[in-house]
Design an enzyme around this catalytic site. Sequence first.
Site, short mmCIF file in Angstrom:
data_model
loop_
_atom_site.label_atom_id
_atom_site.label_comp_id
_atom_site.label_asym_id
_atom_site.label_seq_id
_atom_site.Cartn_x
_atom_site.Cartn_y
_atom_site.Cartn_z
N ASP A 498 0.83 -1.20 0.00
CA ASP A 498 0.00 0.00 0.00
C ASP A 498 0.87 1.26 0.00
OD1 ASP A 498 -2.05 1.78 0.36
OD2 ASP A 498 -2.83 0.86 2.19
N ASP A 562 -10.51 3.99 -1.16
CA ASP A 562 -11.18 2.95 -0.36
C ASP A 562 -12.69 2.91 -0.57
OD1 ASP A 562 -8.61 3.01 0.55
OD2 ASP A 562 -9.14 2.96 2.67
C1 GLA Z 1 -5.35 2.36 2.84
C2 GLA Z 1 -5.89 1.25 1.95
C3 GLA Z 1 -6.91 0.44 2.72
C4 GLA Z 1 -6.28 -0.13 3.98
C5 GLA Z 1 -5.68 0.99 4.81
C6 GLA Z 1 -4.85 0.44 5.96
O1 GLA Z 1 -6.35 3.27 3.15
O2 GLA Z 1 -6.44 1.79 0.78
O3 GLA Z 1 -7.41 -0.61 1.91
O4 GLA Z 1 -5.31 -1.07 3.62
O5 GLA Z 1 -4.82 1.81 4.04
O6 GLA Z 1 -4.26 1.45 6.72
#
Ligand code: GLA
Length: 745
Positions: A498, A562
């Site tokens: 990520d 997200d």
């Molecule tokens: C980002 C990602 C999420 C999750 C969070 C974890 O927002 O897009 O899917 O993994 O980080 O902190």
Amino acid sequence: MLMPKRVLFLLGLLWLSAASWADSGDRIMLPQARFSTGDHSAWKDPGFDDHEWKVLDTSRYYEEQGFAGYDGYSWYRIHVVIPSSLKDTSPWQERLQVFLASIDDVDQTYFNGVKIGQTGRMPEDPGGYDSQYQARRDYHVDLRSELVRWDRDNVIAVRVYDGGGGGGFHKGQPYLKMAQKIEGVALDPTQSSTRFLPNGRSSTTLKIANGFPVAQSGQLEISVKDGATGRVLQRQQQALQIAPMGSSQVAINTASRAGIQVTYRYLDTASGKTLEATQALPYLLTPPERPTPAIHGASVLGARAGRPLLYKIAATGRAPLRYSVSQLPAGLQLDDKTGVISGALAADGTYTMQLQARNALGQATRAFSIVVGDTLALTPPMGWNSWTAHGTGVSDALIRQAAQALIATGLAAHGWNYVNIDDGWEAQARNAQGEIVGNEKFPDMQALGDFLHQRGLKFGIYSSPGAFTCGHFLGSLGHERQDAASYARWGVDYLKYDLCSYADTMSKQPTLAEHQKPYQVMAQALQEAPRDVVFSLCQYGLKEVWNWGADVRGNLWRTTWDVEDSWDSVAKIGFAQAPYSAAAGPGHWNDPDTLVVGQLGWGNALHPSRLTPDEQYTQVSLWSLLAAPLLIGNDLSHMDAFTRNLLSNDEVIAINQDALGHAAQRVFQDQDWQVWVKDIEGGRKAVGVFNLGEEYRSFRLLPGLLGKTSFSKLRDAWRQRDLGRSAGGITLSAPAHGMALVIVE
Ligand code: GLA
């Protein structure tokens, strides 16, 4: 022209207050606030002189208003003159409501120096940082406390901690108003539970809570409508008394099928005010599981030569099941009681075998191929991810619980096999050798990996190419090879990588090469590790990742920010995937994020998905058509009959797991309807007809839309029923935001 500071301060104050007054009515809008980065306890005090602070718009992130890239602590101070006449807008004069929309990520809010609320956890709070960037902030001031200074300046001071992303206020416009007594009543259909009765009916119990410390009394009217015919099926009325801070329940027993809608209408006797809520009742589409054996899941598996291989045959049927495999290649063995195939294959090539599952009632056989080469994830990964259930509160115990639930609920038998830990497992510091280790919630990563593998499940993990993850845990920057080696040692099968704080190391307008680099580095490290690790890129679709994700050896890549459990989020993300369809294929998939169905919580109190049942059917159907990774986001240990039924439809899952690996294309779109078509094996097409409108409606699907002159055979995938011959076209119905999913031969 220079003005003395004090004058400027007063002018600013007047201007802020005037702006607030201008929008008034029953609400005093709060469109602006003074803002400062940093943190000081005196900033909560009403007397603090903030005239030098910058004035920001409260409906947009501060990063969009001159504070780009700032993460950490900051404060907003909203000055507002509250006219005493505001009291006259409500017969109930006990509470003032302070609505602050949403705040990225955590806030502590003070009214004239007194704390009135907090959402999320600050890094220094017990339990550590917990982002609640999407939660609604609705705080109250008890008017008996005399905290409000009527007709004078009041200060709402908001201490914010932003762990990453836009920062501060967003998602709406803050305001103040008198709370109405009826607002204590939560008429929230997501607070209901439904039992499915054997006679095609269901019984739904709705819990109605009272969030105010005063008794509520009124009348509740319930009416049930059949969306398909528009007819009212039943109507009932009853008196409703709810104790202070208490709750009450009502039950509805009604026909269970698509399009049944309940309207609840509550009348507060004293004020004559009403509340209304509508609920599309859940209904089951997946037929009951058969006791005879059946084998599910993908028909192909990608692996690399010489790497440990683990595959559990996904099969349903009355226990005990026994497994066998004919033409099992040398190097592999089968556990005939669990159906787990393990071992390693030494040479590249396609190994074809027949899987068998049998019980006292019969036997199922299925062709299965293991393709040994350099491509993993020949079909989209399927399993579970911890983020939307547990947030950074995830723990070894919760992961084991999820794995056990995957098996106990029978979902594993339908092919759901990855158990992926998202953010929140990493220790504060690396060990003396510079290796990443689990934090106190994850005492032994290798033991956890073994636990999953012993059950035929796969082990997924999470990191960031940056120094820190999005949840402010340690990332892999500078330790990529070491981390890949640790993952391999622990038995990791999947890595979600990520971007998060890596963005801080990139230039302001990063080039394509800058975007690719961190992923190339980790891909190389994974390649060298003695294990097959599916590589999941998470950088939210930046720089059109679908055009190059496969080149950096990503097996999947997030195409979006997200997902949230709202129709707005799911529809916006899902129906925007059309331009990337061509990028998906065996070994490389578009990832529109997890399935936000069932009980979710992001680490806080669980709540049922705010998607209606039809919206959940739509997400699962659309994600299956898109050949998207299917990662369930809910707490599996709290799964109701609807969610289990939703996630165990083998014909729908087969569309997703189809070995051709095509992603659906959109072939029709108007204001209310979209039609998406995916070519699947056997010259067939899977067709999703989605009703984006607000009413139960019908759509005439004509063969021409699919480039055909007639339909020979049609099958309803969810109901697993042939629709017969309808050469000239077929009429399909769907409730609001619902769908029909058919297989056309
Ligand atoms: C980002 C990602 C999420 C999750 C969070 C974890 O927002 O897009 O899917 O993994 O980080 O902190």
